[in-house]
Enzyme design. Structure first.
Site, PDB file in Angstrom:
ATOM      1  N   GLU A 228      -5.285   1.037   2.477  1.00 26.29           N
ATOM      2  CA  GLU A 228      -5.069   0.015   3.513  1.00 26.29           C
ATOM      3  C   GLU A 228      -5.244   0.592   4.907  1.00 26.29           C
ATOM      4  OE1 GLU A 228      -3.313  -2.647   6.402  1.00 26.29           O
ATOM      5  OE2 GLU A 228      -2.727  -0.580   6.015  1.00 26.29           O
ATOM      6  N   GLU A 229      -4.740   1.803   5.106  1.00 24.62           N
ATOM      7  CA  GLU A 229      -4.774   2.386   6.455  1.00 24.62           C
ATOM      8  C   GLU A 229      -6.167   2.846   6.862  1.00 24.62           C
ATOM      9  OE1 GLU A 229      -2.434   1.835   8.312  1.00 24.62           O
ATOM     10  OE2 GLU A 229      -0.478   2.101   7.371  1.00 24.62           O
TER      11      GLU A 229
ATOM     12  N   ASP B 277       4.756  -6.040   4.657  1.00 26.40           N
ATOM     13  CA  ASP B 277       4.065  -4.912   5.283  1.00 26.40           C
ATOM     14  C   ASP B 277       4.006  -5.113   6.791  1.00 26.40           C
ATOM     15  OD1 ASP B 277       2.576  -2.593   5.626  1.00 26.40           O
ATOM     16  OD2 ASP B 277       0.668  -3.557   5.164  1.00 26.40           O
TER      17      ASP B 277
ATOM     18  N   THR C 270     -16.867  23.451  36.038  1.00 24.09           N
ATOM     19  CA  THR C 270     -17.668  22.535  36.837  1.00 24.09           C
ATOM     20  C   THR C 270     -18.924  22.161  36.070  1.00 24.09           C
ATOM     21  OG1 THR C 270     -18.525  24.503  37.946  1.00 24.09           O
ATOM     22  CG2 THR C 270     -16.810  23.264  39.094  1.00 24.09           C
TER      23      THR C 270
ATOM     24  N   HIS D  17       0.832  -1.206   0.000  1.00 25.51           N
ATOM     25  CA  HIS D  17       0.000   0.000   0.000  1.00 25.51           C
ATOM     26  C   HIS D  17       0.863   1.250   0.000  1.00 25.51           C
ATOM     27  CE1 HIS D  17       0.235   0.841   4.459  1.00 25.51           C
ATOM     28  NE2 HIS D  17       0.358  -0.475   4.545  1.00 25.51           N
TER      29      HIS D  17
ATOM     30  N   ASP E 232      -0.601   4.264   0.657  1.00 26.14           N
ATOM     31  CA  ASP E 232      -1.159   5.252   1.597  1.00 26.14           C
ATOM     32  C   ASP E 232      -0.459   5.112   2.938  1.00 26.14           C
ATOM     33  OD1 ASP E 232      -2.473   2.732   2.116  1.00 26.14           O
ATOM     34  OD2 ASP E 232      -4.039   3.794   3.212  1.00 26.14           O
TER      35      ASP E 232
HETATM   36  N1  BES Z   1       1.405  -2.769   8.094  1.00 23.49           N
HETATM   37  C1  BES Z   1       0.333  -2.706   9.033  1.00 23.49           C
HETATM   38  C2  BES Z   1      -0.039  -4.069   9.578  1.00 23.49           C
HETATM   39  C3  BES Z   1       0.959  -4.623  10.547  1.00 23.49           C
HETATM   40  C4  BES Z   1       1.204  -3.932  11.719  1.00 23.49           C
HETATM   41  C5  BES Z   1       1.583  -5.791  10.300  1.00 23.49           C
HETATM   42  C6  BES Z   1       2.116  -4.416  12.615  1.00 23.49           C
HETATM   43  C7  BES Z   1       2.489  -6.290  11.198  1.00 23.49           C
HETATM   44  C8  BES Z   1       2.762  -5.605  12.355  1.00 23.49           C
HETATM   45  C9  BES Z   1      -0.882  -2.095   8.368  1.00 23.49           C
HETATM   46  O1  BES Z   1      -0.545  -0.992   7.556  1.00 23.49           O
HETATM   47  C10 BES Z   1      -1.799  -1.564   9.415  1.00 23.49           C
HETATM   48  O2  BES Z   1      -1.452  -0.616  10.063  1.00 23.49           O
HETATM   49  N2  BES Z   1      -2.959  -2.168   9.562  1.00 23.49           N
HETATM   50  C11 BES Z   1      -3.964  -1.645  10.412  1.00 23.49           C
HETATM   51  C12 BES Z   1      -5.269  -2.108   9.873  1.00 23.49           C
HETATM   52  C13 BES Z   1      -6.408  -1.180  10.151  1.00 23.49           C
HETATM   53  C14 BES Z   1      -6.149   0.230   9.684  1.00 23.49           C
HETATM   54  C15 BES Z   1      -7.677  -1.713   9.530  1.00 23.49           C
HETATM   55  C16 BES Z   1      -3.747  -2.124  11.816  1.00 23.49           C
HETATM   56  O3  BES Z   1      -3.216  -3.234  12.043  1.00 23.49           O
HETATM   57  O4  BES Z   1      -4.094  -1.379  12.729  1.00 23.49           O
HETATM   58 MN    MN Z   2       1.024  -1.406   6.365  1.00 29.51          MN
HETATM   59 MN    MN Z   3      -0.201   0.731   8.905  1.00 25.11          MN
END
Ligand code: BES
Ligand code: MN
Ligand code: MN
Length: 462
Positions: free
Chosen positions: A158-159, A185, A320, A92, A94
């Site tokens: 993806e994010e 990733d 308050t 990804h 983004d």
């Molecule tokens: N690259 C990460 C996923 C990841 C995080 C893999 C840590 C291995 C270790 C991905 O970009 C991500 O941040 N995913 C999100 C998904 C969410 C936004 C639906 C996550 O895991 O919070």
């Molecule tokens: Mn990622």
């Molecule tokens: Mn991520």
């Protein structure tokens, strides 16, 4: 430090590496603030997608930017290896929002190298890791034709939970057909440990909304008689876990796959220290579910964590007042055997039943993602192990991860292809945090691993 390459083929690849060019191009990509959650940056999303499309086209790929109902995605293919497997590389472009800006040592979208690390939003998640594959392919092309058929699918959402990718996969299932899907990733287990990741957690993300009186109230005139939504919310949150760290939502653990004794033993042998882990995040203890080791809690047990909370007066000084509303954002990481839609329904049903008298509590669902487990007995995993061994001079460790990549389960269900998770980053890269970084050596080793992996996959029968 990473050991020097041992294998002779690998030495050839390493000698061909154009480090300067690989860094310059990644920096160009990192300068584009492609924050998918920020509606003011749609132009930057398009710029990033077009940058990747142009690069892949220059490598002889048939490459396009495909619009979606949200941000565009990049699709490219080079299918010049008849009789060889087809590899779909997913990543990804983004990134997460850069806030809080003031905590960055250097600006998030001005990539800077310090102490051997590239600092920028997206450096490790996922521009650096995804671009390592682009440069890995380029490295192989500098020697001749690719050893496998290669397809790239680089998305821009993806994010934010990949809301438009599933329809795209359904529509293009034929064109996206592949023997294996390669994703980089995530994080390696430790700096000197090359890793094949064989599990991702799933996710259910919800908001809890608590409503009390019809307006904010004077806490003197009404305190003691009026319901307090913030106190009520705190009580609800406290009730969601027991004193053993277990989630109390009825049915939450139904179907959760237990670890096998073999898996527990394999993880116990990994070079992990609770003390070092705690020290690395600056805390004196690691509270969590009783009866499970830290790695088990991170990789194989579901969680419930409040990710945000609001209500009442947050400004300077005191006011308050008893607020009329309060709320919280809650993430639940899920493991094989749990279904995100079912878990979201369970918490929706449960929270109203534990709200105290005088307030109403409602749960609203956000995006989710299915958990994933990869079959370790696959020829693809063995090929990845061989590739990593060539690059790092030692065999791979096999571990899972606590993070989520929402679309991965759909790759299996809609495209019918197994995934292979070969991560180049490290947790200490601080993805999503201020001062996110990616070690320069990890980037170049990622490029070498990508090239070596495609070679190894080319040795497999189609
Ligand atoms: N690259 C990460 C996923 C990841 C995080 C893999 C840590 C291995 C270790 C991905 O970009 C991500 O941040 N995913 C999100 C998904 C969410 C936004 C639906 C996550 O895991 O919070
Ligand atoms: Mn990622
Ligand atoms: Mn991520």
């Amino acid at each position: 430090m990473t050991p020097s390459p041992t294998d002779s083929v690998q030495t050839d690849l390493a000698a061909l590496l154009d480090r300067e060019g690989a860094e310059r191009e990644l920096f160009e990509l990192l300068r584009i603030p492609s924050v998918s959650a920020d509606p003011t940056r749609t132009g930057d999303m398009t710029r990033a997608a077009e940058f990747l499309q142009r690069k892949l086209a220059s490598l002889g790929f048939s490459a396009r930017v495909d619009p979606t109902a949200g941000h565009p995605l990049v699709y490219a293919e080079r299918l010049n290896a008849p009789g060889k497997p087809t590899v779909l590389i997913y990543g990804h472009y983004d990134v997460q929002p850069e806030a809080p800006l003031e905590e960055w040592t250097t600006p998030p979208f001005e990539p800077t190298v310090r102490d051997g690390r590239i600092y920028a939003r997206g450096a490790t998640d996922d521009k650096g890791q995804a671009y390592a594959h682009v440069r890995g392919v380029e490295l192989l092309l500098s020697q001749g034709e690719l050893p496998v058929n290669v397809k790239f699918l680089l998305e821009g959402e993806e994010e934010v939970g990949s809301p438009n990718l599933e329809p795209y996969l359904r529509e293009h299932a034929g064109a996206l057909k592949a023997d294996v899907i390669v994703i980089s990733d995530g994080s390696r287990f430790a700096p000197d440990v090359p890793t094949v990741t064989y599990g991702l957690r799933g996710l259910s993300y919800v908001e809890i909304h608590v409503q009390g009186a019809n307006r904010d109230l004077h806490s003197g005139s009404y305190g003691g008689a009026a319901p307090n939504p913030i106190n009520a919310l705190a009580g609800i949150i406290a009730k969601l876990k027991d004193d053993q760290g277990r989630v109390t939502i009825p049915g939450f653990y139904d179907g959760v796959e237990e670890l096998t004794p073999e898996e527990r033993e394999m993880w116990a042998r990994l070079p992990h220290s609770d003390e070092e882990f705690a020290a690395s995040i600056g805390v004196p203890a690691l509270p969590g579910e009783a009866g499970y080791s830290t790695l088990e809690r991170l990789w194989a047990r579901p969680t419930l964590d409040v990710n945000g909370i609001w209500g009442g007066y947050q400004g300077e000084g005191s006011k308050t007042v008893i607020a009329a509303k309060a709320g919280a954002k809650v993430s639940m990481r899920l493991v094989p055997g749990q279904d995100p839609d079912r878990i979201t329904q369970l918490i929706k049903d449960y929270v109203p039943t534990i709200a105290p008298a005088g307030v109403t509590a409602e749960v609203r669902g956000h995006h989710g993602g299915q958990p994933v487990k990869v079959d370790l007995d696959s020829p693809f995993v063995k090929a990845a192990d061989r590739a990593l061994t060539r690059v790092y001079g030692k065999p791979a460790a096999f571990g899972r991860t606590g993070g989520s990549i929402p679309i991965v389960a759909a790759f299996r269900s809609l495209l019918g292809a197994p995934v292979l998770l070969v991560d180049f980053g490290l947790n200490e890269d601080a993805p999503h945090s201020p001062n996110e970084s990616f070690a320069v050596e990890d980037y170049h080793n990622g490029i070498l691993t990508s090239a070596a992996l495609l070679q190894e996959l080319g040795e497999l029968a189609e």
